[in-house]
Structures are given as C-alpha cells and as structure tokens.
Scaffold this active site. Structure first.
Site, PDB file in Angstrom:
ATOM      1  CG  ASP A 225      -2.603   0.998   1.099  1.00 45.34           C
ATOM      2  OD1 ASP A 225      -2.623   0.504  -0.256  1.00 45.34           O
ATOM      3  OD2 ASP A 225      -2.881   0.317   1.963  1.00 45.34           O
ATOM      4  CG  ASP A 271      -7.782   0.876   2.778  1.00 45.36           C
ATOM      5  OD1 ASP A 271      -6.972   0.222   2.421  1.00 45.36           O
ATOM      6  OD2 ASP A 271      -8.021   1.758   2.270  1.00 45.36           O
TER       7      ASP A 271
END
Length: 385
Positions: A225, A271
């Site tokens: 990420d 997420d």
C-alpha cells in the site's frame, strides 16, 4: 460605420466568454462544507466497521457449521499470504496499463458487467437470512437442488451442487433489481450496497488459519500500500478511473446537493476486508477459548477505528491520498499481540489454528507410510533369507 460593428463583435465575444466561464464554474465540484466532510467521513467509518462486525460473526457461524459437517474449509496458507502482495501488485499495474492504453469507457463497460453478476450473487447471499425471517408464511418455501456431475463411479465429480428455495429466488430478484439500478444510474447508494455485500462476504468466507499467516499477509500489504500510493500515482489513478463497486463512497456535498451530490469521499474495500479477515480470526480465537469476554476482537476493532481516524486526519492535514494500511496494519497487528503479552497468552495466541486436524492427519499419514515401508522392508529381508 466600423465602430458599431467592432462594438457588436466585442459584445459577442464578451458574452461567449461569460457563458463559457459560467459553464465551467457550474461543472466544477462544489467545495465541501465542514459539516459535509464530517458527515461523509463519519458515514464511511460506520460503513467500514459494520461489514467487519457482521462478517466476523458470520465467519464464526460458518466455522462451526463446517466443523459439525466435517467439511474442510478453504484457508489461506503462509505461501498464499507471501505471494498475495505480488499478485495484487501485478493486477493493479495491469489495470493501470489498460486504462493508459485502451479507452476507459470500454474497460469500465466490461468490468461493470462482470461486477454486476458478482454483486447480485453477493447481495443475494447477504440478504438471504433477512428475507427468510421477514417472509410471510403465505409464501411457501419450496426447496430445490441443482446437481450437475461429471464422470461415473470413482471418477464422478460434482461440478454444480447447489441447494436453494423459493425464498432464495426472491432474494435474487431483489438483488437483480438493485443491480439494474446500479447499471443504469451508477448511483452511489447502489454502489455502496454492492460494496458492503462484497465486504461482508469477504470477511465471512476468506479464512486465515492462524495468526502467523495473518501477520505475514498484513505485513506484505503494508509495504504494498505504501509503495503504490506514495511511490507512484498508480493506485490513485486506478481508484479514480475504475467504475466498479470496489470502494465505498459518500458525497461530501450532501448538505447542499442532497442525494445527487458529486464530491465524493471514498474508501477502498481492501482497507476493510484485509484487516477484517484478521479481526474475524481473533473472534474465532476468542470463541475457542470458551470465555465470555471477546477481548481480542473488541480491542482490535477499537484499534481499527482509531487507525481509520488517523488516516482521515493525516489525509486532511497533508492534503494527499493516504495508504490506509499504513495506519491500520500496525494498529490491528500490534493490539492483539500487546493484549496477549499483558495477559500472558502470547503462546496460546500463536498456537491457535482454525483447523488443527489437518496437521494431525498429515502426521498420521506419515506414521502409516513409515510403518508400512518398515513392514515392506522386513518382508523383503525375509524373502532374501
């Protein structure tokens, strides 16, 4: 004679410029008010936590059902967890290249059809318990069994083995109606309904077998990420170009424009699902210990909430998209380890496995094979004598 002509041309040019300017201002996104920002991000936080809570509870029920039936659940191995960030990176960069080379409209048309089918099935699975409980007795629940096999005898394999009822057909019809609404309008509420369905089903069905596998997965995606958000513009470009229910959105201009708002705040499903399957594992660990408190689940859920709030705060301070897993991974991974350390349960936390019988079976098979090979050697030596 020339002065009136010049004035007329000048007035026409002036009007054209004013019209163009007014159109540009109208097409721009209306700036969000502080109230709109609070409502949007507050709603996203609530929508992010609900799938984790309900998906975790459903994962416990699914785990118990599979244990009773003796069916082996599909779990993510350590090797799968190690390679997951690499596969995700390849898929993300592939999508980025597609958007750069081909028309965005054509790609989104293809992806919309694909996610329409997946979304309808996911939403029907999510709505099934609710519809079944609300269905009046006047509507009969007729069972059906779709069974499609390949081969005969020992080589017979199930290709489709699915049981459903008339209530499930009604769920599918409702989900299809929402899907058609999404196809035609691309409304953010329809998008969120599909997104929430994907998130709940992901947390419920994707199982990590143990804490070590979860830590490997979270650690790998932590760096994934950070790299794709801070190192390149790939993830932000794909997120903005990708018109599919893979993110939750909420209009920041809701107080001014109502449900037709266009200035969206967004949160990717990754997420939610990635930390969610780890939190679901902790709830199953809490249940396995047979105590009333769910300290690992609740403490990590609070840590997830704080990590999400930290992401939003930093994003608004620096005015730049943030990799949410940069804050969520340390919060979700560190909290249960700290709780286990304080309670003196670190060893039992790492020893826990959803399906320990798999290792036992492997050991038994090795012992059987070793004993049979030993017996064969004795027979061979006797024959030689």
């Amino acid at each position: 004679m020339s002065d009136p002509v010049v004035e007329t041309v000048a007035d026409a040019v002036k009007d054209a410029v004013e019209n163009a300017t007014s159109e540009t201002i109208t097409n721009e996104k209306i700036p969000a008010t502080p109230e709109g920002i609070v409502v949007a991000y507050g709603s996203l936080v609530v929508m992010a936590m609900l799938p984790i809570v309900f998906g975790s509870i459903r994962s416990v029920k699914l785990h118990k059902l599979k244990k009773v039936s003796g069916e082996k659940a599909e779990t993510m191995t350590k090797k799968d967890a190690m390679f997951f960030p690499i596969i995700a990176s390849a898929a993300l960069f592939g999508l980025y290249m597609f958007f750069k080379i081909f028309s965005k409209d054509h790609i989104n048309l293809l992806l919309t059809g694909y996610f329409f089918c997946l979304g309808v099935i996911a939403l029907a699975h999510l709505l099934s318990p609710i519809v079944n409980s609300l269905m009046p007795t006047a509507v009969p629940k007729i069972p059906f069994h779709m069974h499609f096999t390949k081969g005969e005898g020992k080589h017979k394999e199930d290709i489709i083995n699915y049981k459903f009822s008339t209530h499930d057909i009604i769920c599918l019809a409702i989900s299809s109606g929402i899907g058609v609404w999404y196809l035609y309008k691309k409304h953010w509420i329809a998008n969120n309904m599909f997104g929430l369905a994907f998130a709940v089903n992901g947390v419920e069905l994707l199982h990590l077998n143990n804490i070590v596998t979860g830590c490997i997965l979270l650690s790998g995606l932590f760096f994934y990420d950070i790299f794709w958000v801070f190192g390149t513009n790939v993830m932000v470009t794909v997120a903005k170009s990708f018109e599919a229910p893979i993110k939750l959105v909420f209009p920041q201009d809701l107080p001014t424009n109502g449900l037709s708002g266009t200035n969206f705040a967004m949160l990717g499903l990754g997420d939610i699902v990635i930390p969610g399957i780890f939190i679901a594992l902790l709830l199953r660990f809490d249940h396995s210990s047979k105590r009333k408190s769910r300290i690992y689940f609740y403490s990590t859920l609070v840590a997830y909430f704080l990590g999400l709030m930290a992401t939003i705060f930093v994003m608004h301070v620096f005015k730049h998209a943030q990799p949410a897993l940069l804050y969520l991974v340390p919060a979700c991974m560190g909290t249960p380890l700290l709780v286990a350390l304080v309670r003196g349960e670190l060893k039992s936390l790492f020893a826990y496995e959803d399906h320990p019988e798999e290792k036992a079976e492997k050991k038994e098979n090795k012992e059987i094979s070793a004993s049979s090979s030993g017996a064969n050697k004795k027979k061979e030596s006797k024959k030689a004598k």
